[in-house]
Design an enzyme around this catalytic site. Structure first.
Site, PDB file in Angstrom:
ATOM      1  CG  ASP A 232      -7.257  -5.457  -6.054  1.00 11.05           C
ATOM      2  OD1 ASP A 232      -8.651  -5.575  -5.997  1.00 11.05           O
ATOM      3  OD2 ASP A 232      -6.717  -6.172  -6.861  1.00 11.05           O
TER       4      ASP A 232
ATOM      5  CG  HIS B 183      10.850  12.968   2.336  1.00  3.67           C
ATOM      6  ND1 HIS B 183      10.754  12.981   3.667  1.00  3.67           N
ATOM      7  CD2 HIS B 183      11.913  12.052   2.026  1.00  3.67           C
ATOM      8  CE1 HIS B 183      11.743  12.150   4.220  1.00  3.67           C
ATOM      9  NE2 HIS B 183      12.302  11.423   3.189  1.00  3.67           N
TER      10      HIS B 183
ATOM     11  CG  HIS C 241      11.587   6.554   4.067  1.00  4.47           C
ATOM     12  ND1 HIS C 241      10.532   7.702   3.285  1.00  4.47           N
ATOM     13  CD2 HIS C 241      12.695   7.336   4.053  1.00  4.47           C
ATOM     14  CE1 HIS C 241      11.255   8.644   2.967  1.00  4.47           C
ATOM     15  NE2 HIS C 241      12.358   8.732   3.169  1.00  4.47           N
TER      16      HIS C 241
ATOM     17  CE1 TYR D  94      -6.384 -12.423  -6.039  1.00  3.56           C
ATOM     18  CE2 TYR D  94      -4.644 -11.695  -4.439  1.00  3.56           C
ATOM     19  CZ  TYR D  94      -4.962 -12.156  -5.516  1.00  3.56           C
ATOM     20  OH  TYR D  94      -3.873 -12.187  -6.589  1.00  3.56           O
TER      21      TYR D  94
ATOM     22  N   GLY E  39      16.302   4.990   1.842  1.00  7.38           N
ATOM     23  CA  GLY E  39      15.232   3.617   2.037  1.00  7.38           C
ATOM     24  C   GLY E  39      15.601   2.858   3.233  1.00  7.38           C
TER      25      GLY E  39
ATOM     26  CG  HIS F  46      13.867   9.135  -1.194  1.00  5.91           C
ATOM     27  ND1 HIS F  46      15.113   9.568  -0.765  1.00  5.91           N
ATOM     28  CD2 HIS F  46      13.004   9.303   0.203  1.00  5.91           C
ATOM     29  CE1 HIS F  46      15.128   9.846   0.639  1.00  5.91           C
ATOM     30  NE2 HIS F  46      13.949   9.547   0.996  1.00  5.91           N
TER      31      HIS F  46
ATOM     32  CG  ASP G 150      14.224   8.244   7.268  1.00  5.99           C
ATOM     33  OD1 ASP G 150      13.719   9.758   7.239  1.00  5.99           O
ATOM     34  OD2 ASP G 150      14.854   7.789   6.294  1.00  5.99           O
TER      35      ASP G 150
HETATM   36 ZN   LIG Z   1      13.585  10.040   3.120  1.00  3.73          ZN
END
Ligand SMILES: [Zn+2]
Length: 244
Positions: free
Chosen positions: A130, A170, A105, A224, A34, A107, A86
């Site tokens: 929303d 992925h 990013h 909102y 991440g 998972h 990434d």
């Molecule tokens: Zn990844």
């Protein structure tokens, strides 16, 4: 770098570092997977930069100083550590989407399960109308190493209301006007992925009718929270769209 530029970069490093704790807090990441990045807008004709997580560092070891500053080709300009693997995907998104100020990013398990099955999450609950205004789409399968992940993200989200894409087999990439908005989209994506999955165990799930989706999306995006007309009268009000 000018003093203003240095201060802007330091601010974004603080913000990006702090937002990584949100990925942990919401259960979106395991081990070192991440990442969050944010654009540093270049003032006075300077090029935009991006700040991203270093590769392979444990979440509890992240500090603002360990964040990596890159140009929008993913070249490291500042930082002792290698940037996230990434980085090329994030950089591609910033180059092709000037409106995007943050990319995330993960998972996260339920959303990645949908990505693994190669199935878009149908816009079946009001919270999806929303935040996403549509189904959450599936992007192509692509491997790390060149621009293919970035191309898949940009192509799939082009003209789409959803700030999230399920990259096939992925995981999730989300975009936002800033990094906080992209983190929120990642949290909401996992939340609705879980709910729609659970609903499926109980029986058939029906997508909301499009006119309802349109109304939900319009209200949430334009009226909102504290950003609407009431906030205009009281500028000191904070704008946290997520509380009721
Ligand atoms: Zn990844």
């Amino acid at each position: 770098m000018s003093d203003d530029r240095t201060r802007a970069v330091e601010r974004v490093k603080d913000e990006v570092c702090a937002l990584h704790a949100e990925l942990l807090r919401w259960g979106l990441v395991a081990w070192t997977s991440g990442n969050v990045s944010a654009r540093v807008v270049g003032a006075d004709g300077a090029d935009d930069l991006m700040v991203i997580k270093p590769s392979g560092l444990a979440y509890n070891e992240l500090t603002p100083q360990s964040m990596v500053v890159c140009d929008l080709d993913g070249k490291v300009l500042e930082g002792d550590l290698s940037p996230s693997s990434d980085t090329a995907a994030h950089a591609y998104v910033y180059r092709h989407r000037p409106d995007v100020g943050g990319v995330v990013h993960t998972h996260s398990p339920y959303a990645t399960a949908w990505a693994t099955a190669g199935e878009a999450i149908p816009c079946a609950i009001t919270a999806m109308g929303d935040e996403f205004g549509d189904d959450i789409p599936v992007g192509p399968f692509a491997l790390i190493g060149d621009d293919s992940i970035g191309q898949g993200i940009v192509a799939t989200l082009d003209g789409h209301r959803s700030p999230a894409v399920l990259m096939r087999q992925h995981g999730v990439f989300t975009i936002g006007k800033d990094a906080k908005a992209a983190v929120k989209a990642a949290v909401m994506c996992e939340d609705v992925a879980r709910t729609v999955h659970l609903a499926r165990q109980l029986g058939q799930v029906e997508r909301l009718q499009q006119h309802y989706v349109d109304r939900l999306y319009d209200r949430y995006q334009n009226v909102y929270g504290q950003d609407g007309a009431a906030a205009a009268a009281t500028p000191a009000t904070t704008s946290e769209g997520e509380s009721a």
